[in-house]
Design a protein around this motif. Sequence first.
Motif, PDB file in Angstrom:
ATOM      1  N   UNK A 242       0.859  -1.187   0.000  1.00  0.00           N
ATOM      2  CA  UNK A 242       0.000   0.000   0.000  1.00  0.00           C
ATOM      3  C   UNK A 242       0.892   1.233   0.000  1.00  0.00           C
ATOM      4  N   UNK A 243       1.150   1.811  -1.180  1.00  0.00           N
ATOM      5  CA  UNK A 243       1.921   3.055  -1.228  1.00  0.00           C
ATOM      6  C   UNK A 243       0.987   4.253  -1.049  1.00  0.00           C
ATOM      7  N   UNK A 244       1.461   5.239  -0.305  1.00  0.00           N
ATOM      8  CA  UNK A 244       0.626   6.429  -0.105  1.00  0.00           C
ATOM      9  C   UNK A 244       1.462   7.682  -0.332  1.00  0.00           C
TER      10      UNK A 244
ATOM     11  N   UNK B 108      -4.580   9.156  10.989  1.00  0.00           N
ATOM     12  CA  UNK B 108      -5.098   8.356   9.878  1.00  0.00           C
ATOM     13  C   UNK B 108      -4.460   6.971   9.834  1.00  0.00           C
ATOM     14  N   UNK B 109      -3.221   6.864  10.271  1.00  0.00           N
ATOM     15  CA  UNK B 109      -2.441   5.652  10.030  1.00  0.00           C
ATOM     16  C   UNK B 109      -2.059   4.865  11.274  1.00  0.00           C
ATOM     17  N   UNK B 110      -2.038   5.484  12.439  1.00  0.00           N
ATOM     18  CA  UNK B 110      -1.417   4.840  13.611  1.00  0.00           C
ATOM     19  C   UNK B 110      -2.076   3.523  13.989  1.00  0.00           C
ATOM     20  N   UNK B 111      -3.393   3.486  14.057  1.00  0.00           N
ATOM     21  CA  UNK B 111      -4.070   2.253  14.473  1.00  0.00           C
ATOM     22  C   UNK B 111      -3.863   1.150  13.451  1.00  0.00           C
ATOM     23  N   UNK B 112      -4.029   1.477  12.159  1.00  0.00           N
ATOM     24  CA  UNK B 112      -3.810   0.475  11.128  1.00  0.00           C
ATOM     25  C   UNK B 112      -2.375  -0.002  11.086  1.00  0.00           C
ATOM     26  N   UNK B 113      -1.447   0.910  11.301  1.00  0.00           N
ATOM     27  CA  UNK B 113      -0.023   0.565  11.331  1.00  0.00           C
ATOM     28  C   UNK B 113       0.263  -0.376  12.496  1.00  0.00           C
TER      29      UNK B 113
ATOM     30  N   UNK C 294      12.915   3.719   6.345  1.00  0.00           N
ATOM     31  CA  UNK C 294      12.849   3.714   7.806  1.00  0.00           C
ATOM     32  C   UNK C 294      11.405   3.508   8.266  1.00  0.00           C
ATOM     33  N   UNK C 295      11.254   2.878   9.433  1.00  0.00           N
ATOM     34  CA  UNK C 295       9.917   2.666   9.974  1.00  0.00           C
ATOM     35  C   UNK C 295       9.234   4.007  10.242  1.00  0.00           C
ATOM     36  N   UNK C 296       7.986   4.110   9.856  1.00  0.00           N
ATOM     37  CA  UNK C 296       7.216   5.330  10.100  1.00  0.00           C
ATOM     38  C   UNK C 296       7.103   5.558  11.597  1.00  0.00           C
ATOM     39  N   UNK C 297       7.388   6.795  12.040  1.00  0.00           N
ATOM     40  CA  UNK C 297       7.313   7.133  13.453  1.00  0.00           C
ATOM     41  C   UNK C 297       6.206   8.158  13.690  1.00  0.00           C
ATOM     42  N   UNK C 298       5.854   8.322  14.961  1.00  0.00           N
ATOM     43  CA  UNK C 298       4.706   9.145  15.347  1.00  0.00           C
ATOM     44  C   UNK C 298       5.095  10.147  16.430  1.00  0.00           C
TER      45      UNK C 298
ATOM     46  N   UNK D 284       5.324  10.762   2.912  1.00  0.00           N
ATOM     47  CA  UNK D 284       4.896   9.669   2.039  1.00  0.00           C
ATOM     48  C   UNK D 284       5.409   8.357   2.624  1.00  0.00           C
ATOM     49  N   UNK D 285       4.650   7.281   2.412  1.00  0.00           N
ATOM     50  CA  UNK D 285       5.052   6.001   2.998  1.00  0.00           C
ATOM     51  C   UNK D 285       4.589   4.847   2.125  1.00  0.00           C
TER      52      UNK D 285
END
Length: 267
Positions: free
Chosen positions: A210-212, A220-225, A241-245, A260-261
């Motif tokens: 899933x490219x975004x 938008x992404x934290x729970x799904x991630x 690198x792993x997406x961070x919050x 972008x991720x």
Amino acid sequence: MNVVDHHPALLQIFETTAIAAGREILRIYEEGCDVALKDDKSPVTAADHAAEAIIVDALRRLTPDIPIVAEEEISSGHVPGDLGDRFYLVDPLDGTREFVNRNGDFTVNIALIEHGAPVLGVVYAPVRGWLFIGGPGGAQEVTVEHDGTVTARKAIACRTTPDQMVAVASRSHRTPETDAYLKDYSIADCISVGSSIKFGLLARGEADIYPRFGRTMEWDTAAGDAVLRAAGGITLTLDGKALTYGRRDQADDVDFANPDFVARGKL
């Protein structure tokens, strides 16, 4: 007992709270409501506000010392101060456009962030009756009836990426950059679906990538991630690198905006 130090107990609270919020969203969905525009021109409805009130109230009563970053509170100017090492990210109705268009592709999202990583998350699609859960013990999919009754529960996991991949892409925000990126892979099919359901399809092994490209926010992404990582996948920035919050004071974007991720299943 500090419930946050007992992740299974907190995940159970996430589950029951998401279902309660989803029940209220479905009530408003069936009755209909007006649609307003926020300052960024994105839509907002009574369902967004009602669901967020349910979630925020539950989390604040349970763990009053943990900051909550919730989409509608942020939009109205209620921004928490120092987040520390642990905070919640809440999107009460991810896919408001899908809610307005009445296609069912919207979700309730609750996540716990620790040291910049999503460690617990639930994603609930109330119209479809799908509730995805992720934490240190792995990922699950729960089947939920419209009245909130849980009827089934099973473990899920990402599949090993096959030679011919299945991609998922945003229904409302697909970009030319997405299509260009996917041309570098052997893609057998591309599924267009709204909201964080895309992470759920990766987590249960129905899709692989899933490219975004383009604006998303951390809620938008934290729970799904969190669900995806618990299922054996990962969400990466374009530099690998792993997406961070917990991004704040960004030079080139607003607080809590994602880069972008690319979300992937098991490599």
